[in-house]
Motif scaffolding. Structure first.
Motif, PDB file in Angstrom:
ATOM      1  N   GLU A  93      44.315  35.757  26.120  1.00 15.25           N
ATOM      2  CA  GLU A  93      43.796  34.884  25.074  1.00 15.25           C
ATOM      3  C   GLU A  93      44.878  34.465  24.083  1.00 15.25           C
ATOM      4  OE1 GLU A  93      40.622  37.124  23.380  1.00 15.25           O
ATOM      5  OE2 GLU A  93      39.171  36.558  24.945  1.00 15.25           O
ATOM      6  N   ARG A  94      45.953  35.248  23.990  1.00 15.42           N
ATOM      7  CA  ARG A  94      46.996  34.982  23.008  1.00 15.42           C
ATOM      8  C   ARG A  94      48.271  34.382  23.587  1.00 15.42           C
ATOM      9  NH1 ARG A  94      48.250  40.388  20.410  1.00 15.42           N
ATOM     10  NH2 ARG A  94      47.581  41.236  22.430  1.00 15.42           N
ATOM     11  N   VAL A  95      48.460  34.490  24.901  1.00 12.87           N
ATOM     12  CA  VAL A  95      49.710  34.011  25.479  1.00 12.87           C
ATOM     13  C   VAL A  95      49.772  32.480  25.370  1.00 12.87           C
ATOM     14  CG1 VAL A  95      48.887  33.698  27.863  1.00 12.87           C
ATOM     15  CG2 VAL A  95      51.262  34.347  27.442  1.00 12.87           C
ATOM     16  N   PRO A  96      50.932  31.911  25.018  1.00 12.58           N
ATOM     17  CA  PRO A  96      51.043  30.458  24.870  1.00 12.58           C
ATOM     18  C   PRO A  96      50.682  29.701  26.147  1.00 12.58           C
ATOM     19  CG  PRO A  96      52.940  31.561  23.889  1.00 12.58           C
ATOM     20  CD  PRO A  96      52.175  32.615  24.630  1.00 12.58           C
ATOM     21  N   LYS A  97      50.169  28.482  25.969  1.00 12.69           N
ATOM     22  CA  LYS A  97      49.664  27.698  27.095  1.00 12.69           C
ATOM     23  C   LYS A  97      50.759  27.253  28.058  1.00 12.69           C
ATOM     24  CE  LYS A  97      45.357  27.781  25.807  1.00 12.69           C
ATOM     25  NZ  LYS A  97      44.370  28.557  26.592  1.00 12.69           N
ATOM     26  N   HIS A  98      52.021  27.243  27.592  1.00 10.98           N
ATOM     27  CA  HIS A  98      53.098  26.790  28.479  1.00 10.98           C
ATOM     28  C   HIS A  98      53.590  27.899  29.408  1.00 10.98           C
ATOM     29  CE1 HIS A  98      55.501  28.709  25.267  1.00 10.98           C
ATOM     30  NE2 HIS A  98      56.437  28.863  26.182  1.00 10.98           N
ATOM     31  N   VAL A  99      53.012  29.090  29.289  1.00 15.42           N
ATOM     32  CA  VAL A  99      53.461  30.250  30.069  1.00 15.42           C
ATOM     33  C   VAL A  99      52.484  30.534  31.208  1.00 15.42           C
ATOM     34  CG1 VAL A  99      53.945  32.729  30.002  1.00 15.42           C
ATOM     35  CG2 VAL A  99      54.630  31.262  28.082  1.00 15.42           C
ATOM     36  N   LEU A 100      53.017  30.670  32.415  1.00 13.77           N
ATOM     37  CA  LEU A 100      52.213  31.071  33.572  1.00 13.77           C
ATOM     38  C   LEU A 100      52.335  32.577  33.751  1.00 13.77           C
ATOM     39  CD1 LEU A 100      50.522  30.310  36.091  1.00 13.77           C
ATOM     40  CD2 LEU A 100      52.689  30.049  37.334  1.00 13.77           C
ATOM     41  N   VAL A 101      51.208  33.262  33.771  1.00 15.46           N
ATOM     42  CA  VAL A 101      51.194  34.715  33.940  1.00 15.46           C
ATOM     43  C   VAL A 101      50.924  35.035  35.411  1.00 15.46           C
ATOM     44  CG1 VAL A 101      50.114  36.891  33.257  1.00 15.46           C
ATOM     45  CG2 VAL A 101      50.386  35.035  31.574  1.00 15.46           C
ATOM     46  N   VAL A 102      51.851  35.748  36.027  1.00 12.84           N
ATOM     47  CA  VAL A 102      51.725  36.120  37.440  1.00 12.84           C
ATOM     48  C   VAL A 102      51.306  37.580  37.503  1.00 12.84           C
ATOM     49  CG1 VAL A 102      52.840  36.207  39.690  1.00 12.84           C
ATOM     50  CG2 VAL A 102      53.556  34.484  38.003  1.00 12.84           C
ATOM     51  N   LEU A 103      50.120  37.822  38.031  1.00 15.99           N
ATOM     52  CA  LEU A 103      49.585  39.181  38.151  1.00 15.99           C
ATOM     53  C   LEU A 103      49.818  39.663  39.578  1.00 15.99           C
ATOM     54  CD1 LEU A 103      46.192  38.667  36.248  1.00 15.99           C
ATOM     55  CD2 LEU A 103      48.404  39.413  35.332  1.00 15.99           C
ATOM     56  N   ASP A 104      50.754  40.577  39.712  1.00 14.76           N
ATOM     57  CA  ASP A 104      51.064  41.136  41.029  1.00 14.76           C
ATOM     58  C   ASP A 104      50.130  42.309  41.281  1.00 14.76           C
ATOM     59  OD1 ASP A 104      52.078  42.230  43.332  1.00 14.76           O
ATOM     60  OD2 ASP A 104      54.170  42.195  42.683  1.00 14.76           O
ATOM     61  N   GLU A 105      49.174  42.105  42.183  1.00 10.02           N
ATOM     62  CA  GLU A 105      48.170  43.124  42.477  1.00 10.02           C
ATOM     63  C   GLU A 105      48.305  43.659  43.896  1.00 10.02           C
ATOM     64  OE1 GLU A 105      44.739  41.740  39.289  1.00 10.02           O
ATOM     65  OE2 GLU A 105      44.394  41.363  41.427  1.00 10.02           O
ATOM     66  N   ALA A 106      49.536  43.943  44.281  1.00 10.20           N
ATOM     67  CA  ALA A 106      49.794  44.460  45.627  1.00 10.20           C
ATOM     68  C   ALA A 106      49.027  45.745  45.905  1.00 10.20           C
ATOM     69  CB  ALA A 106      51.295  44.696  45.821  1.00 10.20           C
ATOM     70  N   TYR A 107      48.746  46.529  44.842  1.00  6.54           N
ATOM     71  CA  TYR A 107      48.108  47.836  45.019  1.00  6.54           C
ATOM     72  C   TYR A 107      46.689  47.879  44.465  1.00  6.54           C
ATOM     73  CZ  TYR A 107      52.967  49.034  45.894  1.00  6.54           C
ATOM     74  OH  TYR A 107      54.242  49.062  46.401  1.00  6.54           O
ATOM     75  N   ILE A 108      46.133  46.735  44.111  1.00  2.00           N
ATOM     76  CA  ILE A 108      44.838  46.718  43.416  1.00  2.00           C
ATOM     77  C   ILE A 108      43.722  47.319  44.263  1.00  2.00           C
ATOM     78  CG2 ILE A 108      44.115  44.417  44.177  1.00  2.00           C
ATOM     79  CD1 ILE A 108      43.643  45.940  40.654  1.00  2.00           C
ATOM     80  N   GLU A 109      43.826  47.208  45.583  1.00  2.00           N
ATOM     81  CA  GLU A 109      42.754  47.736  46.434  1.00  2.00           C
ATOM     82  C   GLU A 109      42.715  49.265  46.450  1.00  2.00           C
ATOM     83  OE1 GLU A 109      43.204  43.737  48.963  1.00  2.00           O
ATOM     84  OE2 GLU A 109      44.714  45.141  48.250  1.00  2.00           O
ATOM     85  N   TYR A 110      43.758  49.888  45.934  1.00  2.00           N
ATOM     86  CA  TYR A 110      43.767  51.344  45.812  1.00  2.00           C
ATOM     87  C   TYR A 110      43.251  51.820  44.455  1.00  2.00           C
ATOM     88  CZ  TYR A 110      46.519  52.002  50.096  1.00  2.00           C
ATOM     89  OH  TYR A 110      46.938  52.046  51.400  1.00  2.00           O
ATOM     90  N   ALA A 111      43.168  50.922  43.493  1.00  2.00           N
ATOM     91  CA  ALA A 111      42.806  51.322  42.126  1.00  2.00           C
ATOM     92  C   ALA A 111      41.382  51.862  42.078  1.00  2.00           C
ATOM     93  CB  ALA A 111      42.957  50.142  41.182  1.00  2.00           C
ATOM     94  N   GLU A 112      41.218  53.009  41.440  1.00  2.00           N
ATOM     95  CA  GLU A 112      39.914  53.661  41.318  1.00  2.00           C
ATOM     96  C   GLU A 112      39.322  53.520  39.916  1.00  2.00           C
ATOM     97  OE1 GLU A 112      38.302  55.822  43.794  1.00  2.00           O
ATOM     98  OE2 GLU A 112      39.651  54.802  45.172  1.00  2.00           O
ATOM     99  N   ALA A 113      40.144  53.245  38.931  1.00  2.00           N
ATOM    100  CA  ALA A 113      39.690  53.188  37.541  1.00  2.00           C
ATOM    101  C   ALA A 113      38.703  52.040  37.339  1.00  2.00           C
ATOM    102  CB  ALA A 113      40.881  53.033  36.601  1.00  2.00           C
ATOM    103  N   GLU A 114      37.566  52.334  36.739  1.00  2.00           N
ATOM    104  CA  GLU A 114      36.544  51.310  36.521  1.00  2.00           C
ATOM    105  C   GLU A 114      36.995  50.244  35.531  1.00  2.00           C
ATOM    106  OE1 GLU A 114      32.849  53.092  35.433  1.00  2.00           O
ATOM    107  OE2 GLU A 114      32.612  54.160  37.349  1.00  2.00           O
ATOM    108  N   ASP A 115      37.937  50.592  34.646  1.00  2.00           N
ATOM    109  CA  ASP A 115      38.386  49.628  33.650  1.00  2.00           C
ATOM    110  C   ASP A 115      39.667  48.907  34.053  1.00  2.00           C
ATOM    111  OD1 ASP A 115      40.101  51.770  33.439  1.00  2.00           O
ATOM    112  OD2 ASP A 115      40.020  51.897  31.254  1.00  2.00           O
ATOM    113  N   ALA A 116      40.043  49.007  35.340  1.00  2.00           N
ATOM    114  CA  ALA A 116      41.253  48.323  35.800  1.00  2.00           C
ATOM    115  C   ALA A 116      41.039  46.811  35.810  1.00  2.00           C
ATOM    116  CB  ALA A 116      41.638  48.801  37.198  1.00  2.00           C
ATOM    117  N   ALA A 117      42.005  46.082  35.279  1.00  2.18           N
ATOM    118  CA  ALA A 117      41.936  44.622  35.261  1.00  2.18           C
ATOM    119  C   ALA A 117      41.973  44.081  36.681  1.00  2.18           C
ATOM    120  CB  ALA A 117      43.091  44.055  34.451  1.00  2.18           C
ATOM    121  N   ASN A 118      41.180  43.046  36.943  1.00  3.20           N
ATOM    122  CA  ASN A 118      41.159  42.370  38.235  1.00  3.20           C
ATOM    123  C   ASN A 118      41.488  40.894  37.985  1.00  3.20           C
ATOM    124  OD1 ASN A 118      40.179  40.798  40.527  1.00  3.20           O
ATOM    125  ND2 ASN A 118      39.195  42.681  41.233  1.00  3.20           N
TER     126      ASN A 118
END
Length: 373
Positions: A185-210
């Motif tokens: 919500e705060r990052v400037p609009k000219h910035v592209l945020v790349v979320l590398d989720e190579a390991y996301i399918e292993y994440a067990e935490a219920e509050d993990a960002a998707n």
């Protein structure tokens, strides 16, 4: 070679150190005269690929004299069904490494900035350096937790990309949903945020960002995922990114024709349909993390809690020395020094037997090293 030719090479390329992967098993056997070697260095799935994926590879082999589908249509359709997106929102690459390089080629000019937490996956730096960009690193906080306020503070008008690997390699730590929401919500609009989720399918935490949820929420994000980890197709090199259609369309202009091979595409489609293999892989990982954590703590080590298929622990000594000693035992780990976390060792989760052999070998190694003191 003519010196005049070498003077034409872009100077920024000489700053790049070639990526050094974990030692191959054959090399360790040959170098140390070993019959058995266990590799726990590259975060690979110890179960191997799904039987459905293997069968799909065999079936596709009859057509390897043909070029693959350059648009990876069947694979994109399968990914769309799982993620609620359209084919125009998916970019397929020859592993996540190529996806990172294509993103860099699309958005970076010389002097542009890329912000990354550290330590993290080295290829983000590589992508920036190839294009003559500048990498701005932000140290992870205590316990290797993400400090997204510090990441945001590092963003300037020259920033084009921010890479966030969650769960993070090599630490296994992750970003929580609420923290990610606040950051985006705060990052400037000219910035592209790349979320590398190579390991996301292993994440067990219920509050993990998707990342897919934030993409659907309209944020400037690209989500990278891979078939190398949970799906155990590392040898076929297949990664992908999901993002806004216009952004993906721009990156597509850098993609080489037929970059995803025929066998990889066939195997990936079949792997996506094999829920039994995915759950078995997750269970092996749950059990392995518990086994390794308990064993390391019994030996007196402090383990960083992980949401991935690997963990790191503080060796309380020279990690390079332990790494080398383990090689003599036929165990390939990953030196923390090589990953930007000196003093630590990273261990991929193996089978129960492999994990036990690692713990036994570590105990022997530490005993011998202590005897020298």
């Amino acid at each position: 070679m003519s010196e005049e030719i070498l003077r034409n090479v872009r100077s920024n390329l000489f700053k790049i150190e070639p990526y050094v992967p974990g030692k191959p098993m054959k090399e360790v056997k040959r170098e140390y005269g070993l019959e058995e070697v266990i590799k726990l260095a590259s975060n690979e799935n110890p179960l191997g690929p799904s039987k459905k994926a293997q069968d799909a590879i065999v079936a596709a082999m009859a057509d390897i004299h043909r070029y693959p589908d350059g648009g990876a249509r069947d694979l994109k359709v399968a990914l769309c069904e799982r993620n609620g997106v359209t084919p125009s929102q998916i970019l397929v690459g020859n592993g996540s490494d190529e996806v990172i390089k294509m993103i860099s080629e699309t958005f970076l000019h010389a002097g542009d900035e890329v912000v990354i937490p550290a330590p993290t996956f080295s290829q983000y730096w590589f992508g920036a350096q190839v294009m003559g960009g500048t990498t701005v690193t932000v140290e992870l906080g205590a316990g290797f937790e993400f400090d997204l306020d510090a990441v945001l503070a590092a963003v300037t008008e020259r920033t084009r990309l921010v890479y966030l690997c969650t769960p993070n390699n090599p630490t296994g730590t992750y970003i929580k949903k609420q923290a990610m929401q606040s950051f985006l919500e705060r990052v400037p609009k000219h910035v592209l945020v790349v979320l590398d989720e190579a390991y996301i399918e292993y994440a067990e935490a219920e509050d993990a960002a998707n990342g897919i949820e934030f993409l659907h929420g309209g944020h400037n994000v690209i989500v990278m995922r891979t078939f190398s980890k949970l799906y155990a197709l590392a040898g076929l090199r297949l990664g992908y990114a999901i993002g806004p259609s216009a952004v993906i369309g721009a990156i597509e202009r850098t993609r080489e024709p037929f970059n995803a091979n025929l066998l990889a595409q066939a195997a990936a489609v079949a792997a996506l349909a094999d829920e039994e293999h995915r759950e078995a892989s997750r269970q092996v990982n749950r059990d392995g993390i518990a086994q390794l954590t308990a064993g390391l703590e019994l030996l007196g080590y402090s383990v960083i809690p992980t949401q991935a298929n690997f963990l790191i622990f503080d060796t309380k000594t020279d990690d390079k020395e332990i790494f080398q000693a383990l090689l003599h035992e036929g165990l390939i780990a990953r030196s923390g020094t090589a990953l930007g976390v000196p003093g630590y060792l990273r261990i991929s989760v193996g089978t129960a037997e492999e994990n036990s052999k690692f713990l036994e070998a570590l105990k022997r190694v530490v005993f011998r090293l202590n005897q020298k003191v």
